[in-house]
Scaffold this motif. Structure first.
Motif, PDB file in Angstrom:
ATOM      1  N   SER A  39       0.859  -1.168   0.042  1.00  0.00           N
ATOM      2  CA  SER A  39      -0.131   0.014   0.024  1.00  0.00           C
ATOM      3  C   SER A  39       0.739   1.383   0.256  1.00  0.00           C
ATOM      4  O   SER A  39       0.421   2.340   0.004  1.00  0.00           O
ATOM      5  CB  SER A  39      -0.840   0.110   1.320  1.00  0.00           C
ATOM      6  N   LYS A 225      -1.903  -9.168  -5.390  1.00  0.00           N
ATOM      7  CA  LYS A 225      -2.513  -7.870  -5.244  1.00  0.00           C
ATOM      8  C   LYS A 225      -2.412  -6.902  -6.231  1.00  0.00           C
ATOM      9  O   LYS A 225      -3.065  -5.981  -6.422  1.00  0.00           O
ATOM     10  CB  LYS A 225      -1.992  -7.378  -3.869  1.00  0.00           C
ATOM     11  N   ASN A 228      -4.965  -8.693  -9.240  1.00  0.00           N
ATOM     12  CA  ASN A 228      -6.186  -9.189  -8.767  1.00  0.00           C
ATOM     13  C   ASN A 228      -6.922  -8.151  -7.868  1.00  0.00           C
ATOM     14  O   ASN A 228      -7.899  -8.067  -7.594  1.00  0.00           O
ATOM     15  CB  ASN A 228      -6.240 -10.403  -7.898  1.00  0.00           C
ATOM     16  N   TYR A 229      -6.305  -6.849  -7.695  1.00  0.00           N
ATOM     17  CA  TYR A 229      -6.499  -5.907  -7.001  1.00  0.00           C
ATOM     18  C   TYR A 229      -6.735  -4.661  -7.951  1.00  0.00           C
ATOM     19  O   TYR A 229      -5.609  -4.202  -8.520  1.00  0.00           O
ATOM     20  CB  TYR A 229      -6.105  -5.838  -5.609  1.00  0.00           C
ATOM     21  N   LYS A 230      -7.679  -3.561  -7.548  1.00  0.00           N
ATOM     22  CA  LYS A 230      -7.569  -2.451  -8.120  1.00  0.00           C
ATOM     23  C   LYS A 230      -6.978  -1.354  -7.112  1.00  0.00           C
ATOM     24  O   LYS A 230      -7.191  -1.393  -6.029  1.00  0.00           O
ATOM     25  CB  LYS A 230      -8.890  -1.968  -8.557  1.00  0.00           C
ATOM     26  N   ARG A 231      -5.675  -0.670  -7.706  1.00  0.00           N
ATOM     27  CA  ARG A 231      -5.152   0.121  -6.828  1.00  0.00           C
ATOM     28  C   ARG A 231      -5.730   1.651  -6.844  1.00  0.00           C
ATOM     29  O   ARG A 231      -6.000   2.072  -7.983  1.00  0.00           O
ATOM     30  CB  ARG A 231      -3.699   0.342  -7.247  1.00  0.00           C
ATOM     31  N   LEU A 292      -6.489  -0.768  -1.634  1.00  0.00           N
ATOM     32  CA  LEU A 292      -6.705  -2.023  -2.585  1.00  0.00           C
ATOM     33  C   LEU A 292      -7.978  -2.281  -2.459  1.00  0.00           C
ATOM     34  O   LEU A 292      -8.624  -2.760  -1.483  1.00  0.00           O
ATOM     35  CB  LEU A 292      -5.583  -3.115  -2.376  1.00  0.00           C
ATOM     36  N   VAL A 293      -8.727  -2.659  -3.745  1.00  0.00           N
ATOM     37  CA  VAL A 293     -10.087  -3.237  -3.857  1.00  0.00           C
ATOM     38  C   VAL A 293      -9.928  -4.338  -4.618  1.00  0.00           C
ATOM     39  O   VAL A 293      -9.293  -4.511  -5.967  1.00  0.00           O
ATOM     40  CB  VAL A 293     -11.011  -2.126  -4.719  1.00  0.00           C
ATOM     41  N   TYR A 294     -10.430  -5.608  -4.151  1.00  0.00           N
ATOM     42  CA  TYR A 294     -10.368  -7.028  -5.012  1.00  0.00           C
ATOM     43  C   TYR A 294     -10.740  -6.881  -6.254  1.00  0.00           C
ATOM     44  O   TYR A 294     -12.047  -6.488  -6.276  1.00  0.00           O
ATOM     45  CB  TYR A 294     -10.460  -8.212  -3.782  1.00  0.00           C
ATOM     46  N   HIS A 302     -10.298  -6.734 -14.448  1.00  0.00           N
ATOM     47  CA  HIS A 302      -9.240  -7.766 -14.189  1.00  0.00           C
ATOM     48  C   HIS A 302      -8.379  -7.636 -15.289  1.00  0.00           C
ATOM     49  O   HIS A 302      -8.855  -7.528 -16.494  1.00  0.00           O
ATOM     50  CB  HIS A 302      -9.878  -9.125 -13.932  1.00  0.00           C
TER      51      HIS A 302
END
Length: 359
Positions: A39, A225, A228-231, A292-294, A302
């Motif tokens: 993060s 992360k 698969n995650y949106k920053r 982070l949002v999965y 994705h």
């Protein structure tokens, strides 16, 4: 042999694998993914020489940009906004020579990560970026209509496939084996190969003076992360920071209006206590905070999928597919000593063959 390679890679991660069938389960356990924090990013403890992060437009450079940051904790730069001689970025993204803008102050930059993607997909992706830019649509939200794709494709195909080829040749020929790393976008977003490809990147970046990468055991988590995650960058109140028009960073070229907008955008930095800092404050470690949002692998946003709305399918004509195949074959024959690149190009050729068999 494939099982042996996978087992060796897992050995680097410090993970014991007793049978091949357990590979996916071990790599993608939710417990393992909770062991890393990506993060924050900060300035390096000493001046560092950035690595070129080269790619043809539409090849996933923004995702790779975040991955380089996550592996090192140091900010990645962009050719339009950063120089190579400020010595405070882990990489600097460039589309040269596919696009003519070069990184300024790059005299001491001697190493490169080359991200490639099958032109079957990178060329349409680049066209989508251009369509959104020309119609003032936020990046990665809308697929161009098929008729717009066909018109642009038939006007620019010959130019773009040559540009794709020349880009790969430029970065492959221009650097000795130890000073370059060729990475496949397709492997990077693949559930099985992604963490293994990330090991290669971490090892390469870790050879730079003054760079410490994350421990090997954290690499699957870091990969997860990033992919698969949106920053989301946040301000001191934890609220999302967005551009004035809500656009995200694109993966193509820049026009003057776009450059002006981005240059006026200010990302704030904070110390470890959450206090806002001035980047010019010497002697203080600066940190960028992210939330982070999965994203499920089934989510359209994705990286393994298009971020854009619409179910358009962008096809090439038979002569164009044959040109792509011929180009890939020529490149494969030219770089036979580049084993990893040969494997990647062979996969691309097989995908083109599959499209030809459908005709």
């Amino acid at each position: 042999r494939k099982n042996m390679v996978l087992a060796l890679c897992l050995g680097l991660l410090g993970i014991a694998v007793h049978q091949t069938g357990s590979l996916r389960r071990v790599l993608y356990s939710s417990t393992l993914y909770q062991t890393c924090d990506i993060s924050t990013i900060s300035l390096p403890n000493q001046p560092i020489i950035p690595v070129f992060a080269a790619s043809y437009p539409g090849s996933g450079s923004q995702m790779a940009h975040y991955l380089y940051e996550a592996l090192t904790g140091i900010e990645s730069g962009d050719e339009w906004y950063h120089r190579g001689d400020t010595y405070d970025h882990i990489t600097i993204k460039t589309h040269y020579p596919a696009r003519k803008h070069q990184i300024e102050g790059s005299r001491l930059m001697q190493r490169a990560i080359v991200l490639i993607r099958n032109p079957l997909h990178s060329i349409p992706s680049y066209h989508n970026y251009l369509y959104e830019r020309d119609h003032k649509i936020p990046d990665h939200t809308t697929k161009a209509p098929v008729d717009a794709w066909i018109k642009w494709r038939d006007e620019h195909f010959d130019e773009e496939i040559v540009s794709w080829k020349d880009h790969l040749v430029y970065w492959t020929v221009g650097y000795v084996q130890d000073d370059k790393l060729i990475v496949s976008y397709e492997r990077l977003v693949d559930n099985k190969m992604g963490p293994i490809e990330t090991i290669r990147i971490a090892n390469f970046l870790g050879r730079s003076d003054g760079i410490d990468v994350v421990p090997p055991s954290h690499i699957p988590c870091v990969w997860d992360k990033v992919v698969n995650y949106k920053r989301i960058e946040v301000d001191e109140n934890g609220d999302e920071i967005a551009d004035s028009d809500g656009k995200s960073d694109g993966d193509g070229g820049h026009d003057d209006e776009d450059t002006e907008r981005r240059l006026t955008y200010n990302r704030h930095l904070y110390d470890e206590h959450g206090n806002r800092l001035d980047k010019n404050n010497q002697g203080t470690q600066l940190i960028v905070k992210r939330r982070l949002v999965y994203l499920s692998p089934d989510d359209p946003a994705h990286p393994g999928h298009s971020h854009r709305d619409g179910d358009q399918v962008y096809a090439f004509t038979k002569p164009q597919l044959e040109t792509i195949r011929s180009t890939l074959n020529v490149l494969r024959g030219r770089f036979l000593t580049e084993y990893t690149l040969v494997v990647m190009l062979s996969g691309y050729i097989e995908e083109v063959n599959e499209e030809l068999r459908k005709l």
